[in-house]
Design an enzyme around this catalytic site. Structure first.
Site, PDB file in Angstrom:
ATOM      1  N   CYS A 298      31.790  41.172  30.708  1.00 10.00           N
ATOM      2  CA  CYS A 298      31.110  40.118  31.483  1.00 10.00           C
ATOM      3  C   CYS A 298      29.775  40.571  32.086  1.00 10.00           C
ATOM      4  CB  CYS A 298      32.030  39.611  32.576  1.00 10.00           C
ATOM      5  SG  CYS A 298      33.649  39.170  31.967  1.00 10.00           S
TER       6      CYS A 298
ATOM      7  N   HIS B  39      28.298  36.256  38.353  1.00  7.62           N
ATOM      8  CA  HIS B  39      29.232  36.067  37.242  1.00  7.62           C
ATOM      9  C   HIS B  39      30.273  35.052  37.681  1.00  7.62           C
ATOM     10  CE1 HIS B  39      32.024  36.535  34.117  1.00  7.62           C
ATOM     11  NE2 HIS B  39      32.865  37.340  34.748  1.00  7.62           N
TER      12      HIS B  39
ATOM     13  N   ASN C 233      35.308  31.072  33.126  1.00 11.74           N
ATOM     14  CA  ASN C 233      34.659  32.372  32.956  1.00 11.74           C
ATOM     15  C   ASN C 233      34.268  32.543  31.482  1.00 11.74           C
ATOM     16  OD1 ASN C 233      34.040  35.061  32.609  1.00 11.74           O
ATOM     17  ND2 ASN C 233      35.803  35.841  33.724  1.00 11.74           N
TER      18      ASN C 233
HETATM   19  N1  ACO Z   1      49.749  28.758  37.181  1.00  9.23           N
HETATM   20  C1  ACO Z   1      50.745  28.812  38.088  1.00  9.23           C
HETATM   21  N2  ACO Z   1      51.191  29.955  38.598  1.00  9.23           N
HETATM   22  C2  ACO Z   1      50.623  31.089  38.178  1.00  9.23           C
HETATM   23  C3  ACO Z   1      49.581  31.106  37.235  1.00  9.23           C
HETATM   24  C4  ACO Z   1      49.158  29.884  36.735  1.00  9.23           C
HETATM   25  N3  ACO Z   1      48.158  29.764  35.838  1.00  9.23           N
HETATM   26  N4  ACO Z   1      49.205  32.386  37.019  1.00  9.23           N
HETATM   27  C5  ACO Z   1      49.986  33.144  37.804  1.00  9.23           C
HETATM   28  N5  ACO Z   1      50.846  32.371  38.497  1.00  9.23           N
HETATM   29  C6  ACO Z   1      51.851  32.773  39.460  1.00  9.23           C
HETATM   30  C7  ACO Z   1      52.274  34.203  39.294  1.00  9.23           C
HETATM   31  O1  ACO Z   1      53.269  34.342  38.310  1.00  9.23           O
HETATM   32  C8  ACO Z   1      52.780  34.531  40.678  1.00  9.23           C
HETATM   33  O2  ACO Z   1      54.067  34.017  40.796  1.00  9.23           O
HETATM   34  P1  ACO Z   1      55.184  34.827  41.630  1.00  9.23           P
HETATM   35  O3  ACO Z   1      54.656  34.902  43.031  1.00  9.23           O
HETATM   36  O4  ACO Z   1      56.394  33.973  41.469  1.00  9.23           O
HETATM   37  O5  ACO Z   1      55.274  36.156  40.947  1.00  9.23           O
HETATM   38  C9  ACO Z   1      51.870  33.710  41.592  1.00  9.23           C
HETATM   39  O6  ACO Z   1      51.304  32.698  40.764  1.00  9.23           O
HETATM   40  C10 ACO Z   1      50.748  34.508  42.204  1.00  9.23           C
HETATM   41  O7  ACO Z   1      50.126  35.258  41.193  1.00  9.23           O
HETATM   42  P2  ACO Z   1      48.978  36.242  41.512  1.00  9.23           P
HETATM   43  O8  ACO Z   1      48.609  36.975  40.249  1.00  9.23           O
HETATM   44  O9  ACO Z   1      49.343  37.035  42.729  1.00  9.23           O
HETATM   45  O10 ACO Z   1      47.817  35.229  41.893  1.00  9.23           O
HETATM   46  P3  ACO Z   1      46.440  35.550  42.503  1.00  9.23           P
HETATM   47  O11 ACO Z   1      46.262  34.819  43.754  1.00  9.23           O
HETATM   48  O12 ACO Z   1      46.127  37.035  42.490  1.00  9.23           O
HETATM   49  O13 ACO Z   1      45.462  34.879  41.446  1.00  9.23           O
HETATM   50  C11 ACO Z   1      44.023  35.401  39.633  1.00  9.23           C
HETATM   51  C12 ACO Z   1      45.452  35.326  40.095  1.00  9.23           C
HETATM   52  C13 ACO Z   1      43.425  33.999  39.696  1.00  9.23           C
HETATM   53  C14 ACO Z   1      43.973  35.877  38.203  1.00  9.23           C
HETATM   54  C15 ACO Z   1      43.243  36.343  40.570  1.00  9.23           C
HETATM   55  O14 ACO Z   1      43.928  37.569  40.688  1.00  9.23           O
HETATM   56  C16 ACO Z   1      41.867  36.599  40.097  1.00  9.23           C
HETATM   57  O15 ACO Z   1      41.058  35.707  39.998  1.00  9.23           O
HETATM   58  N6  ACO Z   1      41.552  37.856  39.824  1.00  9.23           N
HETATM   59  C17 ACO Z   1      40.256  38.187  39.351  1.00  9.23           C
HETATM   60  C18 ACO Z   1      40.340  38.305  37.933  1.00  9.23           C
HETATM   61  C19 ACO Z   1      39.230  37.633  37.228  1.00  9.23           C
HETATM   62  O16 ACO Z   1      38.470  36.868  37.726  1.00  9.23           O
HETATM   63  N7  ACO Z   1      39.241  37.949  35.996  1.00  9.23           N
HETATM   64  C20 ACO Z   1      38.310  37.380  35.155  1.00  9.23           C
HETATM   65  C21 ACO Z   1      38.036  38.407  34.197  1.00  9.23           C
HETATM   66  S1  ACO Z   1      37.213  39.693  34.928  1.00  9.23           S
HETATM   67  C22 ACO Z   1      35.847  39.550  34.244  1.00  9.23           C
HETATM   68  O17 ACO Z   1      35.229  38.551  34.357  1.00  9.23           O
HETATM   69  C23 ACO Z   1      35.526  40.631  33.417  1.00  9.23           C
END
Ligand code: ACO
Length: 324
Positions: A112, A251, A281
């Protein structure tokens, strides 16, 4: 040293709009979860166009804007994690499509952060006189390397492409650039390629499923810290204060990352141009698409100071401070 200016930008996204509700029919998710955790509402998903094709469309728009002829382009630098092929490079395919016969062409792999890396390389080539006009492109069809059964990743990404023509000019457009990498955190975001498989390998080659795997929390923590560090470094190197910055193009990964970075920098999220609600993204294309969209909307005026900032797999990061 020559001065470097951005002569034109362009972007392209596939027509196919996929909503959060659409995704809830593929995986166990819902609009409310995706919107509140990421800020994403829709994304564009290719129905067959590959990276070189969408990149070519963005490139042609940027060249038209910059009034640059294909034969005048010295380098084509493409940032992508989703090339059409291992060989030839996506840049060479685009060269063929646009008939930029005098260009040297290569791809950059920085996930990215790729658009920033490509901009930095182009800037150095122009500053030193090695090139006069450089076409940079960030383009991805991330949809082809997503696990469409994994709700924690498939909801985040979209396909798209962005391009810019950089050329030597009388005014300095690119004031400072900063890039970095931290390979120690490489496992936080991966997509395996092919394993070594030849007549001299004893055991049967491991078969990889080439899909994105991500430690979302690790990326989140890294992103917030590194956005603050990169912006502060750019301000320090250019002698600007945060109050002198008219707009920040981040980003477009997650609204909560931008919100947390803004809080650390003690600025409003209003300073950030955000379009992740529409496109998700788009990895190497995301900063370029947002930059081009902001340009076309007339958000910038001549003399504005803008920061581009990103982070990505590798892990990688970087930013540019630009005068419009
Ligand atoms: N829909 C519903 N529930 C979901 C989903 C979904 N799509 N995805 C995960 N969950 C659930 C999980 O299973 C978990 O359930 P549990 O509590 O029963 O175990 C719960 O939601 C919470 O999951 P977390 O992973 O803790 O959620 P979080 O608040 O951390 O959000 C996310 C996840 C959105 C991916 C966040 O961590 C994030 O944005 N991280 C940054 C990563 C990013 O932006 N990556 C992009 C790529 S990086 C780059 O650009 C190179």
């Amino acid at each position: 040293m020559n001065k470097v200016k951005i002569a034109g930008t362009g972007s392209y996204v596939p027509d196919n709009i996929v909503t959060n509700d659409d995704l809830s029919r593929l995986v166990d998710t819902n609009d409310e979860w995706i919107k509140s955790r990421t800020g994403i509402i829709t994304r564009r998903i290719s129905q067959g166009e590959d990276t070189s094709q969408i990149a070519t469309k963005a490139a042609l728009k940027a060249m038209e804007k910059a009034k640059v002829l294909p034969g005048d382009i010295d380098f084509i630098i493409v940032a992508t994690a989703t090339p059409d092929n291992f060989i030839p490079s996506t840049a060479c395919m685009i060269q063929n499509n646009i008939e930029a016969i005098n260009a040297t062409c290569f791809d950059v792999s920085a996930a990215c952060s790729g658009f920033i890396y490509a901009m930095d390389i182009a800037t150095q080539f122009i500053k030193t006189g090695r090139a006069n006009k450089v076409l940079i492109i960030g383009a991805e069809t991330l949809s082809k390397i997503l696990d469409w059964k994994d709700r924690s990743t498939c909801i985040l990404f979209g396909d798209g492409a962005a391009a810019a023509v950089l050329k030597s000019g009388d005014e300095d457009g690119i004031i400072s650039t900063y890039t970095g990498s931290d390979g120690r955190l490489g496992d936080a975001l991966t997509c395996r390629a092919v394993s070594v498989n030849n007549p001299y390998v004893d055991k049967e080659a491991e078969k990889f499923n080439p899909v994105v795997k991500m430690d979302g929390k690790e990326i989140f923590r890294f992103a917030v810290k590194i956005m603050q560090k990169t912006i502060n470094k750019l301000l320090h190197d250019s002698g600007c204060s945060i109050d002198e910055i008219d707009c920040i193009i981040p980003h477009q990964a997650n609204f909560r990352i931008i919100e947390a970075a803004a809080k650390r920098l003690n600025i409003s999220t209003d300073k950030f141009y955000i379009d992740l609600d529409k496109y998700g993204n788009t990895s190497a294309a995301s900063i370029g698409i947002a930059f081009d969209e902001a340009y076309r909307k007339g958000i910038f005026k001549h003399g504005d100071t803008v920061i581009l900032v990103g982070f990505g797999g590798g892990l990688t990061y970087g930013g540019s401070l630009i005068k419009i």
